[in-house]
Scaffold this active site. Structure first.
Site, PDB file in Angstrom:
ATOM      1  N   MET A 294       0.855  -1.176   0.000  1.00  0.00           N
ATOM      2  CA  MET A 294       0.000   0.000   0.000  1.00  0.00           C
ATOM      3  C   MET A 294       0.890   1.224   0.000  1.00  0.00           C
ATOM      4  O   MET A 294       0.732   2.134   0.796  1.00  0.00           O
ATOM      5  CB  MET A 294      -0.893  -0.009   1.224  1.00  0.00           C
ATOM      6  N   CYS A 295       1.886   1.202  -0.879  1.00  0.00           N
ATOM      7  CA  CYS A 295       2.864   2.281  -0.957  1.00  0.00           C
ATOM      8  C   CYS A 295       2.867   2.842  -2.368  1.00  0.00           C
ATOM      9  O   CYS A 295       2.347   2.238  -3.299  1.00  0.00           O
ATOM     10  CB  CYS A 295       4.257   1.762  -0.603  1.00  0.00           C
ATOM     11  N   GLY A 296       3.470   4.012  -2.515  1.00  0.00           N
ATOM     12  CA  GLY A 296       3.637   4.612  -3.827  1.00  0.00           C
ATOM     13  C   GLY A 296       5.102   4.609  -4.201  1.00  0.00           C
ATOM     14  O   GLY A 296       5.954   5.015  -3.401  1.00  0.00           O
TER      15      GLY A 296
END
EC number: 2.6.1.16
Length: 606
Positions: free
Chosen positions: A1-3
């Site tokens: 759930m990271c960019g």
């Protein structure tokens, strides 16, 4: 759930600028911490930061001198913590002990604990943090030192990952690897600039073509005669990039949350004008679906989308009563939820189109040959690409974590879908509903204007209060739950949404003097039940805020918000004062409503 973001640009050495701009646009994927890195003269230059009560991590990154560093290659990461606390040590990028690799990662390495134990026991490896990503980069370095390859690295991991890495020994190559988590490669028109990002919105405006990295692929981007090319296991056809217009600030509003609440009439108008053409409901996508064969529908969503699905269930049951409907949280959907002898349609609701739990449910549905419809906001996202039929919400990009306009358009889409497949309405009734839909943007705007004026008084009821209840009956129960979620998400006030009938079956014990209770009531056959609840609650000296479209005596309640409408979508109008209440409660507590603690907008882990 990271960019994650990365850039190669040898023409003007602005790779770092592109990476930092991308991180600004990818904060919807997490903002617990952030980091950027480049390589020059045989070493890595990097900076990491952690969000605090004053600013989020991206703010600190943008104000660091490295953010303006001129370089031809750079990587960046914004993190939502899954393994390890939000500390500098756990922020990305991560480095191996030899200092050869700098690596960023989105996903979860499920077997990281076993790999970590092996490295500690066999190599006496010393880890500085608690993340699975640090284990991954250490393992990559170990494998290559043992004359293994990226293939071995890819094959030995379990879980999901989108990985980008810099190699100090190959400083002009940008390495990537993907399984399960999204990864997109883009080029400008002349292929003199390349970017890798988690989602399309992360690209610079000059990126004109892109490809989506396939599952289980790995490779690198390199310079070939002054043009960047992809070297990988799979072959890609580039897709022409549509124009993505994305504001970097919420101006003229103070926060994205506020802007997106106020933008809802425009979002509604965009959806309705696409779906109502010449006063007729327009769903050309349904030409491939024979609804006369559909016996059962399963609606899937998580969080806000789950609430919208519950409201949609009521619509379908009302307008197409011969079809049974279940609503299941995407995280709870299993094969046993599929009826064995009924023709079932799966409808998945997702703002981002990447919700991991929903994608898992989609895979199950496809394994059982179910027809699938995606109701999605982000175009060409993972779920949108893989469902049989996609219906786009046309709500525009949402930047704030708390979903507002996507929820509204999800409910409207389900309302129109139910009308389209109805078996119980004559032409005059359909005309009434389509006219109500055409008028709805104006009605919604009026309620926003009215609710803004109500907020100062509403806030008084929440002075020195840490909890509240929101109650509704029938479809309003799910508006109550959605409003309650908004209050919890962005103001950190404990709030519970219930059916008004459920309060006396346990939660009544939590009522105390002056606790605020919001009652939502339509002028229908259930109204007398809500009046009974009002009397019962006030007898315990709790404070009642009554939101209704029925004219009642002000003395019957502590505060009345009268929504003057006979719209069949009255229940959806009730969300407006609740959204604004949540927003202003956050402001009153000094909380940034756009980026609440511990949350991310795009949920790409199970």
């Amino acid at each position: 759930m990271c960019g994650i973001s990365a850039c190669l640009n040898h023409t003007n050495n602005s790779a770092m600028t592109s990476v930092v701009n991308a991180l600004t646009k990818l904060q919807n994927r997490g903002y617990d911490s952030a980091g950027i890195c480049t390589t020059s003269n045989g070493k890595f230059n990097f900076v990491k930061s952690v969000s605090d009560d004053t600013n989020n991590a991206i703010h600190y990154i943008k104000n660091n001198p490295l953010a303006n560093h001129h370089c031809s290659i750079a990587i960046g990461h914004t993190r939502w913590a899954t393994h390890g606390e939000k500390t500098i040590e756990n922020a990305h990028p991560h480095f191996d002990a030899s200092g050869r690799f700098s690596l960023i990662h989105n996903g979860i390495i499920e077997n990281y604990d076993q790999i970590k134990s092996m490295l500690v026991e066999s190599q006496n490896y010393q880890f500085y943090g608690q993340t699975d990503t640090e284990v991954a980069v250490a393992y990559l370095s170990y494998l290559l030192s043992e004359n293994k390859t990226w293939f071995d690295f890819n094959e030995s991991l379990k879980g999901s990952w989108a990985i980008i890495a810099l190699d100090k020994f190959n400083p002009e190559k940008l390495y990537f690897m993907r399984n399960g988590s999204p990864l997109i490669i883009g080029f400008n028109e002349t292929n003199t600039k390349a970017m890798i990002v988690s989602e399309l919105s992360g690209f610079d405006s000059d990126i004109s073509q892109y490809c989506i990295v396939g599952d289980n692929d790995y490779g690198y981007i390199t310079n070939n005669n002054d043009k960047y090319i992809i070297k990988s296991q799979q072959h890609y056809q580039m897709i022409s990039m549509g124009k993505i217009v994305m504001d970097l600030t919420p101006s003229p509003y103070k926060h994205w949350t506020q802007r997106e609440i106020y933008d809802q009439p425009n979002a509604i108008h965009s959806l309705i004008t696409e779906r109502i053409v010449d006063s007729q409901l327009f769903f050309p996508e349904f030409n491939t679906i024979n609804f006369t064969l559909v016996e059962h529908i399963v609606l899937l969503g998580c969080g806000t989308s789950y609430h919208a699905a519950q409201i949609g269930r009521r619509y379908i049951r009302e307008f197409r009563p011969n079809i049974t409907v279940d609503v299941i949280d995407g995280a709870d959907f299993e094969e046993t939820d599929i009826p064995k002898s009924r023709n079932t349609l799966l409808i998945l609701l997702s703002q981002s189109g990447e919700t991991k739990d929903l994608y898992r449910a989609l895979v199950i549905g496809k394994q059982h040959s179910l027809k699938t419809i995606g109701i999605i906001n982000v175009e060409n996202s993972l779920i949108a690409r893989e469902v049989d039929t996609v219906l786009y919400l046309r709500a525009g990009r949402e930047n704030a974590v708390a979903s507002t306009k996507s929820f509204t358009n999800q409910v409207l889409m389900l309302f129109m879908l139910a009308l389209k497949i109805n078996l119980s309405l004559d032409n005059s009734q359909l005309d009434y509903y389509t006219m109500s839909l055409n008028n709805f943007p104006i009605e919604f705007k009026k309620i926003i204007d009215q609710s803004v004026n109500e907020i100062p008084k509403l806030l008084e009821f929440f002075d020195n209060q840490t909890s509240c209840f929101i109650l509704g009956k029938f479809g309003l129960e799910w508006i109550a739950k959605e409003g309650s979620l908004k209050i919890k998400e962005i103001s950190y006030v404990h709030s519970e949404g219930y059916s008004s009938a459920a309060l006396k079956h346990g939660p009544f014990a939590l009522l105390h003097q002056n606790i605020p209770v919001v009652l939502l009531a339509n002028d229908d056959s259930y109204f007398s039940k809500i009046e009974n609840a009002n009397s019962e609650i006030r007898s315990r000296k709790a404070k009642v805020i009554f939101i209704t479209n029925k004219l009642i005596d002000n003395h019957c309640t502590d505060y009345l918000i009268h929504i003057n409408t006979k719209s069949p979508l009255f229940h959806l109008l009730c969300i407006v004062p609740l959204q604004l209440l949540a927003y202003h409660l956050a402001l009153s507590k000094g909380i940034n409503p756009d980026y609440p603690r511990n949350l991310a907008k795009v949920v790409t882990v199970e």
